[in-house]
Every structure is written in structure tokens, then in C-alpha cells.
Design an enzyme around this catalytic site. Structure first.
Site, mmCIF file in Angstrom:
data_model
loop_
_atom_site.group_PDB
_atom_site.id
_atom_site.type_symbol
_atom_site.label_atom_id
_atom_site.label_comp_id
_atom_site.label_asym_id
_atom_site.label_seq_id
_atom_site.Cartn_x
_atom_site.Cartn_y
_atom_site.Cartn_z
ATOM 1 N N GLY A 1 0.818 -1.216 0.000
ATOM 2 C CA GLY A 1 0.000 0.000 0.000
ATOM 3 C C GLY A 1 0.847 1.260 0.000
ATOM 4 N N CYS A 2 1.918 1.252 0.781
ATOM 5 C CA CYS A 2 2.795 2.425 0.871
ATOM 6 C C CYS A 2 3.543 2.646 -0.440
ATOM 7 C CB CYS A 2 3.758 2.262 2.037
ATOM 8 S SG CYS A 2 2.893 2.069 3.620
ATOM 9 N N THR A 3 3.941 1.562 -1.074
ATOM 10 C CA THR A 3 4.616 1.661 -2.366
ATOM 11 C C THR A 3 3.662 2.243 -3.408
ATOM 12 O OG1 THR A 3 6.114 -0.154 -1.860
ATOM 13 C CG2 THR A 3 5.755 0.323 -4.197
ATOM 14 N N SER B 1 3.000 5.993 -2.669
ATOM 15 C CA SER B 1 4.173 6.813 -2.984
ATOM 16 C C SER B 1 4.372 6.941 -4.489
ATOM 17 C CB SER B 1 5.418 6.220 -2.318
ATOM 18 O OG SER B 1 5.263 6.253 -0.910
#
Length: 157
Positions: free
Chosen positions: A45-47, A50
Site C-alpha cells: 500500500g505504501c509503495t 508513494s
């Protein structure tokens, strides 16, 4: 002090950042800041979040905004994440959770059936005078960046 809409954000919390820097929100006075908090480098999710911000960076810059990402990961972890994902903006390392606490993004979350204390995915729109104008909490990644960009454009107009 916890941030609130239409109130100044804590501008003087200086954190280590990518590019061998120490940054604080006060360094960006005169520009709109999109500050997004995410749980952990190199997680799906963070990838995706970002990368979404990275893909739209030119649009944010055209609207007068700078993007900053923040998590509790180390600068070394951030440098690896930034390099691997080719992120064109800085990441702040908030290992002692000072900025996370000021923005009230630390909470209990379920992870693999266990309660853990972690960063809730959240984004904040700070105007050129350092005043919080919008916040998105418990963010779902799909479509989020477009919503933030629309708010930046609205605010810049």
C-alpha cells in the site's frame, strides 16, 4: 498540541530526511505542502501510494505544492525505498514519533489478527502560511492522490 483545520501546524519539528538533510515544515513557507504519513517503506500500500504521488508530482508542482512523505522508518530505509521506487521527493524519518504525534496519526491497528501500534495512512494539505487546510485520515490508496491534487488546485486558485 494536535493539529486542527484552519490552525497553524507545528512548523519547527526538524527531522532527518533523505538526501542527507534535516527538514521542518517551516522550511517550506511560501509553498503549499502535501504531507503524507504512511506505515512502512516497501510495503504494497505504501509503495502504491508513494508511486501515485510520484507520477503526479509535475501536476502538484504546477499548482505550487511540494510533497513530503513521512514514516517511522530510518533514513537508510527511506533512501533505499526512494531509490528503488524512484521517488522524486523527500521522505522524513520520524523514529521518535514527534511529527506523527503532532498530527495524531499513531493508533492501534489490526495486523495479521493482532493489535499493533502504528501509523494510520493520512494526508494533510498545509497552505503557504503554514495553516492546515484539509486532512484525509484512514486513507484508501486508490484515487486518493487525485482527490488531494484537486484540493491543492482548489486551494491554489
Amino acid at each position: 498540541m494536535t493539529v486542527a483545520i484552519d490552525q497553524p501546524v507545528p512548523a519547527d519539528i526538524r527531522l532527518p530526511a533523505t538526501g542527507d538533510q534535516e527538514l521542518a515544515l517551516e522550511d517550506f513557507r511560501g509553498r503549499i505542502v502535501v504531507l503524507y504519513f504512511y506505515p512502512k517503506d516497501n510495503t504494497p500500500g505504501c509503495t502504491n501510494e508513494s508511486r501515485d504521488f510520484a507520477e503526479r508530482l509535475a501536476d502538484f508542482e504546477a499548482a505550487g505544492a511540494v510533497i513530503l512523505g513521512c514514516s517511522r522508518d530510518s533514513v537508510k530505509s527511506h533512501e533505499n525505498f526512494r531509490s528503488k521506487q524512484e521517488l522524486p521527493f523527500d521522505l522524513l524519518s520520524d523514529a521518535d514519533e514527534r511529527l506523527c504525534e503532532a498530527f495524531d496519526v499513531i493508533g492501534m491497528k489490526n495486523m495479521y489478527g493482532k493489535q499493533v501500534r502504528g501509523v494510520e495512512r493520512s494526508t494533510f494539505l498545509i497552505d503557504a502560511d503554514g495553516v492546515l487546510r484539509r486532512e484525509w485520515r484512514k486513507v484508501k490508496v486508490p484515487g486518493h492522490v487525485d482527490e488531494v491534487l484537486a484540493a491543492v488546485r482548489e486551494h491554489a486558485a
